[in-house]
Design a protein around this motif. Structure first.
Motif, PDB file in Angstrom:
ATOM      1  N   TYR A  60      -0.836   5.034  56.411  1.00 45.92           N
ATOM      2  CA  TYR A  60      -1.026   6.428  56.835  1.00 45.92           C
ATOM      3  C   TYR A  60      -0.510   7.376  55.752  1.00 45.92           C
ATOM      4  O   TYR A  60       0.427   8.152  55.967  1.00 45.92           O
ATOM      5  CB  TYR A  60      -0.280   6.687  58.139  1.00 45.92           C
ATOM      6  CG  TYR A  60      -0.589   5.720  59.248  1.00 45.92           C
ATOM      7  CD1 TYR A  60      -1.897   5.296  59.509  1.00 45.92           C
ATOM      8  CD2 TYR A  60       0.427   5.224  60.064  1.00 45.92           C
ATOM      9  CE1 TYR A  60      -2.172   4.410  60.539  1.00 45.92           C
ATOM     10  CE2 TYR A  60       0.160   4.342  61.100  1.00 45.92           C
ATOM     11  CZ  TYR A  60      -1.145   3.930  61.327  1.00 45.92           C
ATOM     12  OH  TYR A  60      -1.426   3.051  62.343  1.00 45.92           O
ATOM     13  N   ILE A  61      -1.126   7.316  54.591  1.00 46.95           N
ATOM     14  CA  ILE A  61      -0.589   7.999  53.410  1.00 46.95           C
ATOM     15  C   ILE A  61      -0.490   9.516  53.594  1.00 46.95           C
ATOM     16  O   ILE A  61       0.585  10.092  53.369  1.00 46.95           O
ATOM     17  CB  ILE A  61      -1.407   7.621  52.162  1.00 46.95           C
ATOM     18  CG1 ILE A  61      -1.244   6.128  51.884  1.00 46.95           C
ATOM     19  CG2 ILE A  61      -0.954   8.442  50.953  1.00 46.95           C
ATOM     20  CD1 ILE A  61      -2.181   5.582  50.829  1.00 46.95           C
ATOM     21  N   PRO A  62      -1.563  10.213  54.012  1.00 47.08           N
ATOM     22  CA  PRO A  62      -1.425  11.666  54.176  1.00 47.08           C
ATOM     23  C   PRO A  62      -0.348  12.043  55.187  1.00 47.08           C
ATOM     24  O   PRO A  62       0.330  13.064  55.025  1.00 47.08           O
ATOM     25  CB  PRO A  62      -2.813  12.106  54.658  1.00 47.08           C
ATOM     26  CG  PRO A  62      -3.741  11.031  54.186  1.00 47.08           C
ATOM     27  CD  PRO A  62      -2.947   9.770  54.294  1.00 47.08           C
ATOM     28  N   ALA A  63      -0.176  11.214  56.211  1.00 46.87           N
ATOM     29  CA  ALA A  63       0.816  11.514  57.247  1.00 46.87           C
ATOM     30  C   ALA A  63       2.228  11.455  56.691  1.00 46.87           C
ATOM     31  O   ALA A  63       3.037  12.373  56.927  1.00 46.87           O
ATOM     32  CB  ALA A  63       0.658  10.549  58.420  1.00 46.87           C
ATOM     33  N   TRP A  64       2.539  10.387  55.934  1.00 46.03           N
ATOM     34  CA  TRP A  64       3.920  10.345  55.426  1.00 46.03           C
ATOM     35  C   TRP A  64       4.141  11.240  54.216  1.00 46.03           C
ATOM     36  O   TRP A  64       5.266  11.652  53.936  1.00 46.03           O
ATOM     37  CB  TRP A  64       4.472   8.941  55.225  1.00 46.03           C
ATOM     38  CG  TRP A  64       3.693   7.846  54.568  1.00 46.03           C
ATOM     39  CD1 TRP A  64       3.109   6.777  55.191  1.00 46.03           C
ATOM     40  CD2 TRP A  64       3.500   7.628  53.158  1.00 46.03           C
ATOM     41  NE1 TRP A  64       2.541   5.928  54.263  1.00 46.03           N
ATOM     42  CE2 TRP A  64       2.774   6.420  53.014  1.00 46.03           C
ATOM     43  CE3 TRP A  64       3.862   8.337  52.022  1.00 46.03           C
ATOM     44  CZ2 TRP A  64       2.403   5.904  51.777  1.00 46.03           C
ATOM     45  CZ3 TRP A  64       3.502   7.841  50.779  1.00 46.03           C
ATOM     46  CH2 TRP A  64       2.769   6.634  50.676  1.00 46.03           C
ATOM     47  N   LEU A  65       3.063  11.608  53.524  1.00 48.90           N
ATOM     48  CA  LEU A  65       3.209  12.634  52.485  1.00 48.90           C
ATOM     49  C   LEU A  65       3.548  13.986  53.120  1.00 48.90           C
ATOM     50  O   LEU A  65       4.412  14.724  52.628  1.00 48.90           O
ATOM     51  CB  LEU A  65       1.912  12.755  51.679  1.00 48.90           C
ATOM     52  CG  LEU A  65       1.594  11.619  50.691  1.00 48.90           C
ATOM     53  CD1 LEU A  65       0.211  11.831  50.087  1.00 48.90           C
ATOM     54  CD2 LEU A  65       2.649  11.522  49.595  1.00 48.90           C
ATOM     55  N   LYS A  66       2.887  14.293  54.223  1.00 48.08           N
ATOM     56  CA  LYS A  66       3.140  15.567  54.906  1.00 48.08           C
ATOM     57  C   LYS A  66       4.572  15.634  55.418  1.00 48.08           C
ATOM     58  O   LYS A  66       5.250  16.667  55.285  1.00 48.08           O
ATOM     59  CB  LYS A  66       2.163  15.740  56.070  1.00 48.08           C
ATOM     60  CG  LYS A  66       2.353  17.063  56.821  1.00 48.08           C
ATOM     61  CD  LYS A  66       1.317  17.209  57.921  1.00 48.08           C
ATOM     62  CE  LYS A  66       1.486  18.551  58.653  1.00 48.08           C
ATOM     63  NZ  LYS A  66       0.462  18.731  59.714  1.00 48.08           N
ATOM     64  N   GLN A  67       5.058  14.536  55.995  1.00 45.91           N
ATOM     65  CA  GLN A  67       6.418  14.534  56.527  1.00 45.91           C
ATOM     66  C   GLN A  67       7.455  14.630  55.406  1.00 45.91           C
ATOM     67  O   GLN A  67       8.525  15.218  55.586  1.00 45.91           O
ATOM     68  CB  GLN A  67       6.657  13.280  57.374  1.00 45.91           C
ATOM     69  CG  GLN A  67       5.752  13.174  58.593  1.00 45.91           C
ATOM     70  CD  GLN A  67       5.751  14.438  59.430  1.00 45.91           C
ATOM     71  OE1 GLN A  67       6.791  15.055  59.655  1.00 45.91           O
ATOM     72  NE2 GLN A  67       4.566  14.841  59.891  1.00 45.91           N
ATOM     73  N   THR A  68       7.123  14.070  54.256  1.00 45.73           N
ATOM     74  CA  THR A  68       8.027  14.199  53.106  1.00 45.73           C
ATOM     75  C   THR A  68       8.032  15.630  52.594  1.00 45.73           C
ATOM     76  O   THR A  68       9.085  16.201  52.304  1.00 45.73           O
ATOM     77  CB  THR A  68       7.601  13.236  51.978  1.00 45.73           C
ATOM     78  OG1 THR A  68       7.594  11.892  52.475  1.00 45.73           O
ATOM     79  CG2 THR A  68       8.554  13.325  50.797  1.00 45.73           C
ATOM     80  N   ALA A  69       6.838  16.227  52.509  1.00 41.25           N
ATOM     81  CA  ALA A  69       6.724  17.607  52.023  1.00 41.25           C
ATOM     82  C   ALA A  69       7.416  18.589  52.945  1.00 41.25           C
ATOM     83  O   ALA A  69       7.986  19.598  52.489  1.00 41.25           O
ATOM     84  CB  ALA A  69       5.249  17.976  51.863  1.00 41.25           C
ATOM     85  N   THR A  70       7.358  18.326  54.257  1.00 40.08           N
ATOM     86  CA  THR A  70       7.961  19.243  55.227  1.00 40.08           C
ATOM     87  C   THR A  70       9.384  18.822  55.607  1.00 40.08           C
ATOM     88  O   THR A  70       9.946  19.315  56.574  1.00 40.08           O
ATOM     89  CB  THR A  70       7.088  19.330  56.493  1.00 40.08           C
ATOM     90  OG1 THR A  70       6.891  18.008  57.027  1.00 40.08           O
ATOM     91  CG2 THR A  70       5.735  19.942  56.176  1.00 40.08           C
ATOM     92  N   LYS A  71       9.920  17.871  54.844  1.00 41.39           N
ATOM     93  CA  LYS A  71      11.321  17.452  54.958  1.00 41.39           C
ATOM     94  C   LYS A  71      11.649  16.871  56.330  1.00 41.39           C
ATOM     95  O   LYS A  71      12.613  17.254  56.987  1.00 41.39           O
ATOM     96  CB  LYS A  71      12.254  18.619  54.607  1.00 41.39           C
ATOM     97  CG  LYS A  71      12.022  19.140  53.189  1.00 41.39           C
ATOM     98  CD  LYS A  71      12.954  20.278  52.827  1.00 41.39           C
ATOM     99  CE  LYS A  71      12.662  20.777  51.412  1.00 41.39           C
ATOM    100  NZ  LYS A  71      13.540  21.893  51.010  1.00 41.39           N
ATOM    101  N   ASN A  72      10.832  15.913  56.745  1.00 42.35           N
ATOM    102  CA  ASN A  72      11.092  15.127  57.947  1.00 42.35           C
ATOM    103  C   ASN A  72      11.144  13.658  57.519  1.00 42.35           C
ATOM    104  O   ASN A  72      10.240  12.879  57.818  1.00 42.35           O
ATOM    105  CB  ASN A  72       9.988  15.358  58.982  1.00 42.35           C
ATOM    106  CG  ASN A  72      10.363  14.789  60.349  1.00 42.35           C
ATOM    107  OD1 ASN A  72      11.311  14.018  60.469  1.00 42.35           O
ATOM    108  ND2 ASN A  72       9.617  15.171  61.366  1.00 42.35           N
ATOM    109  N   PRO A  73      12.212  13.264  56.812  1.00 49.70           N
ATOM    110  CA  PRO A  73      12.245  11.942  56.176  1.00 49.70           C
ATOM    111  C   PRO A  73      12.268  10.770  57.154  1.00 49.70           C
ATOM    112  O   PRO A  73      11.750   9.702  56.840  1.00 49.70           O
ATOM    113  CB  PRO A  73      13.523  11.985  55.333  1.00 49.70           C
ATOM    114  CG  PRO A  73      14.395  12.994  56.019  1.00 49.70           C
ATOM    115  CD  PRO A  73      13.452  14.028  56.536  1.00 49.70           C
ATOM    116  N   ASP A  74      12.883  10.952  58.325  1.00 51.84           N
ATOM    117  CA  ASP A  74      12.943   9.846  59.276  1.00 51.84           C
ATOM    118  C   ASP A  74      11.555   9.462  59.779  1.00 51.84           C
ATOM    119  O   ASP A  74      11.222   8.279  59.893  1.00 51.84           O
ATOM    120  CB  ASP A  74      13.838  10.208  60.472  1.00 51.84           C
ATOM    121  CG  ASP A  74      15.301  10.282  60.085  1.00 51.84           C
ATOM    122  OD1 ASP A  74      15.623  10.082  58.887  1.00 51.84           O
ATOM    123  OD2 ASP A  74      16.146  10.537  60.969  1.00 51.84           O
TER     124      ASP A  74
END
Length: 458
Positions: A60-74
């Motif tokens: 789920y690459i776009p999903a975890w890129l988005k969470q990294t960009a929006t600072k939701n690392p967990d």
């Protein structure tokens, strides 16, 4: 998001060439948090993400890129581990340039997202904060034997343990990890990273048997009797020969023997016999990632010169392009469009490779160019050590016959669409059934076979 015009593509920083040639430590540095956020923020969040379909695991690459960009690392960590058995490993060793990053919509213009580097960061950042992969706390009473501890075996064990299965892993080598431990040098993958994943499987309840060869140290029929299912992840470990005169000379070696010996020594095995290339002219025949591992290992071992001989041109090299770049930076010389005709030897000691120059044909319908031998173009390439990096084929252990497991004409285990063999209790995945390929495709097979086992037994 959509900041691909604000931030350019950045690759992970590499250690200085002169420094990295002194050891086998990893070349690439893990992204800083700020760099990972910036690079993730370049993602366009495509409605039909080609990076997702370009990933064999379907991450789920776009999903975890988005969470990294929006600072939701967990959440990024949870998403990254959902589909992959070891993202921090594949982030380091996958040929992203021909998979997810090669398929990225930005690849042809602004530069692909640095997917592999972000993938590695997500896990390493989580581990530093004390997070671990999650496994089931309850057991379902079913037992599965996993034969082989390489990428396919680790993957199968991971997804079985998540569903509460009892798993026992059997490995004939002295350490678990298979290809990840002994086939890939430490400058690409530090072995503590592999050990860490294995240790988490042990914490989740897996039993590991090393120095245990099925058919010699343990009866396969005993496993068939004691376990509800067996997964074969035995890889493809038989080295291919070039089939020319002189290749059996004493100083002609297979890539896996060269890499394994050096790695065992680096891990502290003082009794191992390894192939010494110090102050010698080394020639490596082959053009894939294994060949790159051999040439880059040779320069670290202090070889006088290192040449890579490949029968096609550079554009048609099958390995990861970044590995070729790294090898060139480290002083490796590439000789393209040459094909070995014979190995010149006297008293069983090779002194040179006789080569024929080649040309590339016009592309066929599929776009593939054929190698054309230029007759009469023979010349000699002197060598003190010759390493054959020509790929691998599956072994066919005797226990397969005992299990009534069928193999095909080239020794691959035959499976159906659910990775089930001709023995209804036995499943197989990875190189032993598809032929020598990538760690990520072996991980896919292990995962999908585990899903089939789960569906069949629960």
């Amino acid at each position: 998001m959509l900041n691909f015009t604000k931030f350019e593509r950045i690759n992970p920083e590499k250690r200085d060439v002169l420094q990295r040639l002194k050891d086998f430590n990893e070349v690439y540095q893990v992204f800083t948090k700020q760099r990972a956020v910036e690079q993730s923020d370049r993602c366009m969040q495509c409605g039909d993400p080609y990076c997702h379909t370009g990933c064999p695991l379907g991450n789920y690459i776009p999903a975890w890129l988005k969470q990294t960009a929006t600072k939701n690392p967990d959440l990024a960590f949870a998403l990254s581990n959902e589909t992959s058995p070891f993202p921090e490993i594949l982030g380091r060793i996958c040929p992203q340039d021909v998979l997810c990053e090669g398929a990225c919509s930005l690849n042809t213009g602004h530069g692909a997202i640095s997917i592999g580097a972000v993938e590695t960061f997500i896990s390493e950042d989580a581990f530093e904060r004390g997070m671990k992969p999650k496994f089931s706390n309850s057991k379902n009473g079913k037992k599965v034997a996993v034969i082989g501890s390489g990428p396919a075996g680790i993957s199968a064990a991971t997804f079985l343990l998540r569903k509460g299965f009892d798993v026992e892993m059997f490995e004939r080598a002295d350490r678990a990890g298979g290809l990840l431990m002994y086939g890939i040098p430490g400058f690409k993958l530090d072995k503590t990273t592999v050990d860490r994943r294995i240790n988490w499987l042990l914490e989740a309840g897996m039993k590991l048997h090393t120095n245990c060869e099925i058919g010699r140290d343990k009866s396969i029929l005993e496993l068939e009797k004691d376990f509800d299912a067996i997964f074969l992840g035995i890889g493809a470990t038989s080295s291919n020969k070039v089939k020319i005169e002189g290749e059996n000379s004493s100083n002609v070696h297979f890539a896996i023997d060269f890499l394994t010996g050096i790695q065992k020594r680096n891990l502290g095995n003082k009794n191992v016999e390894y192939i010494d290339v110090k102050d010698k002219k080394v020639v490596v025949i082959g053009g894939g990632d294994t060949a790159m591992d051999c040439v880059r290992t040779s320069v670290r071992e202090g070889a006088d010169s290192v040449k890579c001989l490949y029968r096609r041109d550079e554009i048609n090299m099958p390995g990861s392009k970044k590995e070729v770049v790294n090898a060139k930076e480290e002083g490796v010389e590439f000789v393209f469009n040459v094909s070995p005709k014979s190995i010149k030897a006297q008293n069983n000691v090779a002194s040179a490779v006789e080569l024929l120059e080649t040309s590339m044909s016009e592309p066929d319908i599929s776009g593939r160019q054929k190698v054309v031998i230029n007759e009469g173009s023979e010349y000699l390439e002197e060598a003190d050590v010759i390493i054959l990096a020509l790929g691998f084929s599956p072994e066919v252990p005797l226990f397969l016959k005992e299990l009534n497991v069928e193999t095909n004409s080239w020794g691959g285990v035959i499976v159906d669409s659910n990775f089930k063999t001709s023995n209804k209790k036995v499943y197989a995945g990875g190189d032993c059934q598809r032929g020598a390929h990538l760690a990520v495709t072996a991980a896919v097979d292990g995962r999908e076979a585990a899903k089939a086992i789960i569906k069949n037994l629960l």
